[in-house]
Design a protein around this motif. Structure first.
Motif, PDB file in Angstrom:
ATOM      1  N   SER A  61      -6.313   5.769  -7.397  1.00  0.00           N
ATOM      2  CA  SER A  61      -5.669   4.496  -7.076  1.00  0.00           C
ATOM      3  C   SER A  61      -6.365   3.342  -7.797  1.00  0.00           C
ATOM      4  O   SER A  61      -5.716   2.416  -8.288  1.00  0.00           O
ATOM      5  CB  SER A  61      -5.702   4.277  -5.567  1.00  0.00           C
ATOM      6  OG  SER A  61      -5.218   3.023  -5.228  1.00  0.00           O
ATOM      7  N   MET A  84      -3.540  -5.154  -2.115  1.00  0.00           N
ATOM      8  CA  MET A  84      -2.865  -3.934  -1.660  1.00  0.00           C
ATOM      9  C   MET A  84      -3.798  -2.731  -1.774  1.00  0.00           C
ATOM     10  O   MET A  84      -3.792  -1.864  -0.896  1.00  0.00           O
ATOM     11  CB  MET A  84      -1.593  -3.701  -2.466  1.00  0.00           C
ATOM     12  CG  MET A  84      -0.784  -2.553  -1.956  1.00  0.00           C
ATOM     13  SD  MET A  84      -0.351  -2.716  -0.219  1.00  0.00           S
ATOM     14  CE  MET A  84       1.358  -3.037  -0.337  1.00  0.00           C
ATOM     15  N   SER A  85      -4.610  -2.681  -2.815  1.00  0.00           N
ATOM     16  CA  SER A  85      -5.576  -1.583  -2.940  1.00  0.00           C
ATOM     17  C   SER A  85      -6.591  -1.615  -1.807  1.00  0.00           C
ATOM     18  O   SER A  85      -6.941  -0.581  -1.241  1.00  0.00           O
ATOM     19  CB  SER A  85      -6.298  -1.657  -4.278  1.00  0.00           C
ATOM     20  OG  SER A  85      -5.420  -1.370  -5.322  1.00  0.00           O
ATOM     21  N   ASN A  88      -4.861  -0.437   1.385  1.00  0.00           N
ATOM     22  CA  ASN A  88      -4.718   1.021   1.392  1.00  0.00           C
ATOM     23  C   ASN A  88      -6.051   1.709   1.679  1.00  0.00           C
ATOM     24  O   ASN A  88      -6.100   2.713   2.375  1.00  0.00           O
ATOM     25  CB  ASN A  88      -4.154   1.520   0.065  1.00  0.00           C
ATOM     26  CG  ASN A  88      -2.704   1.170  -0.101  1.00  0.00           C
ATOM     27  OD1 ASN A  88      -1.991   0.934   0.865  1.00  0.00           O
ATOM     28  ND2 ASN A  88      -2.245   1.118  -1.332  1.00  0.00           N
ATOM     29  N   THR A  91      -6.797   1.431   5.458  1.00  0.00           N
ATOM     30  CA  THR A  91      -5.947   2.183   6.380  1.00  0.00           C
ATOM     31  C   THR A  91      -6.322   3.661   6.434  1.00  0.00           C
ATOM     32  O   THR A  91      -6.006   4.327   7.425  1.00  0.00           O
ATOM     33  CB  THR A  91      -4.458   2.055   6.019  1.00  0.00           C
ATOM     34  OG1 THR A  91      -4.253   2.477   4.680  1.00  0.00           O
ATOM     35  CG2 THR A  91      -3.976   0.635   6.210  1.00  0.00           C
ATOM     36  N   SER A 123       5.447   2.262   6.395  1.00  0.00           N
ATOM     37  CA  SER A 123       4.822   2.321   5.075  1.00  0.00           C
ATOM     38  C   SER A 123       5.868   2.362   3.963  1.00  0.00           C
ATOM     39  O   SER A 123       5.740   1.654   2.955  1.00  0.00           O
ATOM     40  CB  SER A 123       3.917   3.541   5.000  1.00  0.00           C
ATOM     41  OG  SER A 123       3.360   3.671   3.722  1.00  0.00           O
ATOM     42  N   HIS A 127       6.422  -0.686   1.397  1.00  0.00           N
ATOM     43  CA  HIS A 127       6.184  -0.465  -0.029  1.00  0.00           C
ATOM     44  C   HIS A 127       7.385  -0.927  -0.854  1.00  0.00           C
ATOM     45  O   HIS A 127       7.222  -1.523  -1.919  1.00  0.00           O
ATOM     46  CB  HIS A 127       5.879   1.001  -0.290  1.00  0.00           C
ATOM     47  CG  HIS A 127       5.476   1.285  -1.697  1.00  0.00           C
ATOM     48  ND1 HIS A 127       4.267   0.866  -2.213  1.00  0.00           N
ATOM     49  CD2 HIS A 127       6.119   1.909  -2.706  1.00  0.00           C
ATOM     50  CE1 HIS A 127       4.183   1.225  -3.480  1.00  0.00           C
ATOM     51  NE2 HIS A 127       5.297   1.872  -3.797  1.00  0.00           N
TER      52      HIS A 127
END
Length: 156
Positions: A61, A84-85, A88, A91, A123, A127
């Motif tokens: 990622s 966003m990275s 992620n 989470t 999710s 997205h």
């Protein structure tokens, strides 16, 4: 720098496969399952090992984010990619905590399944909204659909 160059780089990251690593991961997974069933290893230890195994997905990622940051021109788009990275990354431990609760019988199975299905739906919808927003912010943003089409047809 154009979108096609970015798609080429992203496709190379996406198609990186290490068959030996995949095979060994499955073997370790099966071994840990048997060890947990026999009582040799606790569920907490297995989830800790799972956390470390997830680092490889985080590395992939991170590579994708680096490529996208190189090609995006809008400052807000670059900031959103990075946020966003981070989101992620944060989470993933929550998912492991829920799995730990389920494995140790602190969360009942129907409740756990309900949480996972709800999280999956949120999710997917989130997205899609995120991708639409990013395309409006910067025309150089490559969506998942474009990337899959590139992998399928190799038009770049």
């Amino acid at each position: 720098m154009n979108k096609r160059d970015q798609m080429r780089e992203l496709v190379t990251v996406e198609t990186e496969k290490n068959r030996v690593f995949t095979f060994l991961s499955w073997m370790v997974c099966i071994s840990l399952f048997v060890a947990t069933e026999k009582g040799w290893v606790s569920a907490g230890t297995v989830l800790l090992i799972g956390q470390f195994a997830g680092l490889f997905a985080i590395k992939k990622s991170w590579k994708k984010e680096t490529i996208q940051l190189k090609y995006l021109t809008n400052r807000d788009a670059k900031r959103h990619i990075h946020l966003m990275s981070i989101f992620n990354f944060l989470t993933f431990p929550i998912l492991l905590i829920l799995m730990f609760g389920w494995v140790t019988k602190q969360i009942e199975t129907p409740y756990f399944i309900g949480l996972m299905v709800t999280e999956g739906v949120i999710s997917v919808i989130g997205h899609k909204w995120y991708e639409r927003y990013m395309v409006r912010l910067d025309e150089n943003y490559v969506t998942e659909r474009e990337l899959k089409e590139e992998q399928k047809w190799g038009s770049a």
